[in-house]
Design an enzyme around this catalytic site. Structure first.
Site, mmCIF file in Angstrom:
data_model
loop_
_atom_site.group_PDB
_atom_site.id
_atom_site.type_symbol
_atom_site.label_atom_id
_atom_site.label_comp_id
_atom_site.label_asym_id
_atom_site.label_seq_id
_atom_site.Cartn_x
_atom_site.Cartn_y
_atom_site.Cartn_z
ATOM 1 N N HIS A 137 0.860 -1.190 0.000
ATOM 2 C CA HIS A 137 0.000 0.000 0.000
ATOM 3 C C HIS A 137 0.895 1.238 0.000
ATOM 4 O O HIS A 137 1.112 1.872 1.032
ATOM 5 C CB HIS A 137 -0.912 -0.026 1.230
ATOM 6 C CG HIS A 137 -2.012 0.984 1.196
ATOM 7 N ND1 HIS A 137 -3.215 0.798 1.848
ATOM 8 C CD2 HIS A 137 -2.111 2.192 0.615
ATOM 9 C CE1 HIS A 137 -3.989 1.853 1.660
ATOM 10 N NE2 HIS A 137 -3.336 2.712 0.913
ATOM 11 N N ASN A 194 -2.550 -2.177 -3.541
ATOM 12 C CA ASN A 194 -3.654 -1.238 -3.391
ATOM 13 C C ASN A 194 -3.385 -0.005 -4.257
ATOM 14 O O ASN A 194 -2.373 0.671 -4.097
ATOM 15 C CB ASN A 194 -3.803 -0.790 -1.933
ATOM 16 C CG ASN A 194 -4.957 0.174 -1.761
ATOM 17 O OD1 ASN A 194 -6.112 -0.208 -1.807
ATOM 18 N ND2 ASN A 194 -4.631 1.454 -1.574
ATOM 19 N N GLU A 195 -4.261 0.244 -5.197
ATOM 20 C CA GLU A 195 -4.247 1.440 -6.043
ATOM 21 C C GLU A 195 -2.918 1.680 -6.782
ATOM 22 O O GLU A 195 -2.388 2.787 -6.788
ATOM 23 C CB GLU A 195 -4.588 2.680 -5.211
ATOM 24 C CG GLU A 195 -5.960 2.630 -4.577
ATOM 25 C CD GLU A 195 -6.301 3.895 -3.818
ATOM 26 O OE1 GLU A 195 -7.495 4.223 -3.719
ATOM 27 O OE2 GLU A 195 -5.374 4.577 -3.312
ATOM 28 N N TYR A 232 -15.101 6.109 -5.151
ATOM 29 C CA TYR A 232 -15.620 7.215 -4.356
ATOM 30 C C TYR A 232 -16.469 8.205 -5.146
ATOM 31 O O TYR A 232 -17.336 8.857 -4.581
ATOM 32 C CB TYR A 232 -14.461 8.018 -3.743
ATOM 33 C CG TYR A 232 -13.675 7.330 -2.668
ATOM 34 C CD1 TYR A 232 -13.966 7.536 -1.322
ATOM 35 C CD2 TYR A 232 -12.607 6.487 -2.980
ATOM 36 C CE1 TYR A 232 -13.226 6.924 -0.322
ATOM 37 C CE2 TYR A 232 -11.859 5.876 -1.985
ATOM 38 C CZ TYR A 232 -12.173 6.100 -0.659
ATOM 39 O OH TYR A 232 -11.438 5.497 0.337
ATOM 40 N N GLU A 263 -12.981 0.181 -1.019
ATOM 41 C CA GLU A 263 -13.009 1.452 -0.287
ATOM 42 C C GLU A 263 -14.162 2.289 -0.804
ATOM 43 O O GLU A 263 -14.389 2.371 -2.013
ATOM 44 C CB GLU A 263 -11.719 2.263 -0.464
ATOM 45 C CG GLU A 263 -10.538 1.807 0.329
ATOM 46 C CD GLU A 263 -9.351 2.771 0.180
ATOM 47 O OE1 GLU A 263 -9.590 3.981 -0.091
ATOM 48 O OE2 GLU A 263 -8.208 2.314 0.336
ATOM 49 N N TRP A 279 -14.506 3.131 4.011
ATOM 50 C CA TRP A 279 -13.274 3.786 4.437
ATOM 51 C C TRP A 279 -13.677 4.997 5.264
ATOM 52 O O TRP A 279 -14.253 5.921 4.746
ATOM 53 C CB TRP A 279 -12.425 4.224 3.238
ATOM 54 C CG TRP A 279 -11.105 4.769 3.690
ATOM 55 C CD1 TRP A 279 -10.780 6.082 3.914
ATOM 56 C CD2 TRP A 279 -9.933 3.994 4.002
ATOM 57 N NE1 TRP A 279 -9.485 6.184 4.352
ATOM 58 C CE2 TRP A 279 -8.938 4.913 4.413
ATOM 59 C CE3 TRP A 279 -9.637 2.636 3.989
ATOM 60 C CZ2 TRP A 279 -7.668 4.508 4.801
ATOM 61 C CZ3 TRP A 279 -8.374 2.242 4.364
ATOM 62 C CH2 TRP A 279 -7.409 3.171 4.770
ATOM 63 N N GLU A 299 -4.093 10.404 7.145
ATOM 64 C CA GLU A 299 -4.494 10.311 5.738
ATOM 65 C C GLU A 299 -3.406 10.822 4.805
ATOM 66 O O GLU A 299 -3.515 11.877 4.187
ATOM 67 C CB GLU A 299 -5.800 11.090 5.518
ATOM 68 C CG GLU A 299 -7.034 10.426 6.094
ATOM 69 C CD GLU A 299 -7.396 9.136 5.366
ATOM 70 O OE1 GLU A 299 -6.950 8.944 4.217
ATOM 71 O OE2 GLU A 299 -8.145 8.334 5.950
ATOM 72 N N TRP A 300 -2.318 10.059 4.720
ATOM 73 C CA TRP A 300 -1.254 10.325 3.770
ATOM 74 C C TRP A 300 -0.781 11.768 3.846
ATOM 75 O O TRP A 300 -0.489 12.284 4.915
ATOM 76 C CB TRP A 300 -1.695 9.922 2.349
ATOM 77 C CG TRP A 300 -1.967 8.463 2.287
ATOM 78 C CD1 TRP A 300 -3.186 7.868 2.314
ATOM 79 C CD2 TRP A 300 -1.011 7.388 2.279
ATOM 80 N NE1 TRP A 300 -3.049 6.482 2.307
ATOM 81 C CE2 TRP A 300 -1.726 6.170 2.282
ATOM 82 C CE3 TRP A 300 0.385 7.350 2.244
ATOM 83 C CZ2 TRP A 300 -1.094 4.940 2.267
ATOM 84 C CZ3 TRP A 300 1.014 6.111 2.225
ATOM 85 C CH2 TRP A 300 0.264 4.932 2.238
ATOM 86 N N PHE A 355 -12.076 10.483 7.748
ATOM 87 C CA PHE A 355 -12.970 9.570 7.036
ATOM 88 C C PHE A 355 -13.726 8.633 7.984
ATOM 89 O O PHE A 355 -14.578 7.872 7.541
ATOM 90 C CB PHE A 355 -12.167 8.690 6.068
ATOM 91 C CG PHE A 355 -11.919 9.287 4.712
ATOM 92 C CD1 PHE A 355 -12.823 9.111 3.683
ATOM 93 C CD2 PHE A 355 -10.766 10.014 4.465
ATOM 94 C CE1 PHE A 355 -12.572 9.630 2.412
ATOM 95 C CE2 PHE A 355 -10.502 10.539 3.210
ATOM 96 C CZ PHE A 355 -11.410 10.353 2.179
#
Length: 383
Positions: free
Chosen positions: A14, A59-60, A202, A273, A320, A327-328, A336
């Site tokens: 991730h 992931n992504e 999303y 998510e 999520w 958050e990054w 969230f």
């Protein structure tokens, strides 16, 4: 093995890259990273496979390769004009070189799991892709094709090689030699198919063609010769959230899910998510009585249910996220969580939000209507 009704759904990678591998292989740009990932995945399968039934390799990857090697927003922060002015990088080539190594790392892990672990451990293995649903900005042929092209550069960039053995034709036409070619040996490895697709879904956004009209191409969709916007004729595609470009468009779930199901037939889908972001600096009462998050979740679950009734093979849905976290690049400024976390207290006090109470009721089938009415009254009061 389930504990307390919880079934682990483990992600192997991730975004994070150990610095040693960045030094040794230039991160995802070096082909040697494939063997490193295959070994790492094998260690995890052997150590935890008796308790894990669901494995996600990445992931992504379609998102983080763009942010790392095209836009330069995430480490190792590589980019070049027109996307940015980093100290090093080639935005026209490096995202696709990195993606190629990620795809082959995924394929190697899938082969190993299927050949050596799946029969005795009884699990499944897949990959999670970030997905926006692209709507044409206008009903012109150019914008309709732009929306289709944007999806090729977003979703199909990774899933087409994994399921069909090659990149989408739209990408080859535009990128030409900057897009790697799969060798015969790599194509043999790609014959080991993923058991499922995870979608981090999303929002939706409009796609404008940039082939036949001038656009700003230094954006996330610029490599597809597309400009994405949330506005059409002065009207937004959906409500705002704390994250720019993450609009509230629940009706987009149905076409997005159906599109993936139809393109990658016989492959189950998980919505891995889906959630609503708030800024942390709003009042505590608004953070706890999160009417907008409740309405967001209800809307998305409703449209997901419609897709399932229309035949979509959807096996699971993940909100999520359970509680506020880091958050990054946004740190603690964006929230969230279904549970509010007070980061100013030593014990990090956790308080269930209105959305948590609704979601619990939804899952158990008890009194969900009362909370929905409460949320609707809150929304009317806000307006």
């Amino acid at each position: 093995m389930e504990r307390s009704g919880i079934q682990p759904f483990v992600t192997l990678h991730h975004f994070d890259m150990p610095h040693e591998l960045e030094v040794r292989h230039v991160g995802w740009l070096g082909a040697g990273i494939r063997e490193e990932f295959e070994h790492y995945a094998d260690v995890c399968f052997r150590a935890f496979g008796d308790r894990v039934r669901f494995w996600t390799t990445f992931n992504e990857p379609n998102l983080f390769t763009k942010f790392q090697y095209m836009l330069g927003a995430y480490p190792p922060s590589h980019c070049s004009a027109p996307f940015g002015t980093c100290n090093s990088g080639d935005s026209q080539r490096e995202p696709y070189a990195a993606a190629h190594n990620i795809i082959m790392s995924h394929a190697a892990a899938v082969r190993n799991y299927k050949e050596n672990y799946q029969a005795k451990q009884g699990g499944s293995i897949g990959i999670v892709i970030a997905m926006k649903w692209y709507e044409p900005l206008t009903n012109t042929t150019e914008d309709i094709l732009a929306a289709r092209r944007a999806q090729s550069f977003e979703l199909e960039w990774f899933l087409d090689p994994i399921f069909f053995g090659d990149y989408p034709s739209h990408m080859r036409e535009i990128l030409r030699s900057n897009l790697p070619t799969f060798t015969s040996e790599e194509k043999k490895l790609l014959q080991y198919k993923s058991d499922f697709i995870g979608l981090n879904l999303y929002t939706a956004i409009y796609a404008k063609d940039c082939i036949h009209s001038p656009c700003d191409l230094s954006t996330y969709e610029g490599n597809a010769l597309v400009f994405a916007t949330g506005e059409r004729d002065g009207v937004m595609i959906g409500g705002d959230t704390a994250l720019g470009g993450f609009y509230v468009v629940p009706q987009a779930v149905e076409p997005a899910i159906m599109y993936v199901n139809q393109r990658y037939k016989d492959t189950p889908v998980y919505v891995s998510e889906n959630g609503y972001s708030q800024w942390s600096d709003v009042g505590r009462e608004e953070l706890i009585n999160d009417v907008e998050r409740l309405n967001y979740l209800q809307g998305y679950v409703t449209h997901l249910s419609r897709a399932i009734r229309n035949g979509a093979d959807v096996r699971g849905y993940f909100v999520w996220t359970l509680m506020d976290n880091f958050e990054w690049t946004f740190g603690y400024t964006v929230r969230f969580g279904l549970y509010h976390v007070d980061f100013d207290t030593p014990e990090r006090t956790r308080t269930p939000r209105m959305s948590a109470r609704w979601y619990r009721s939804f899952l158990t089938g008890s009194s969900a209507g009362a909370l929905t009415d409460e949320a609707q009254q809150g929304r009317r009061a806000d307006s």
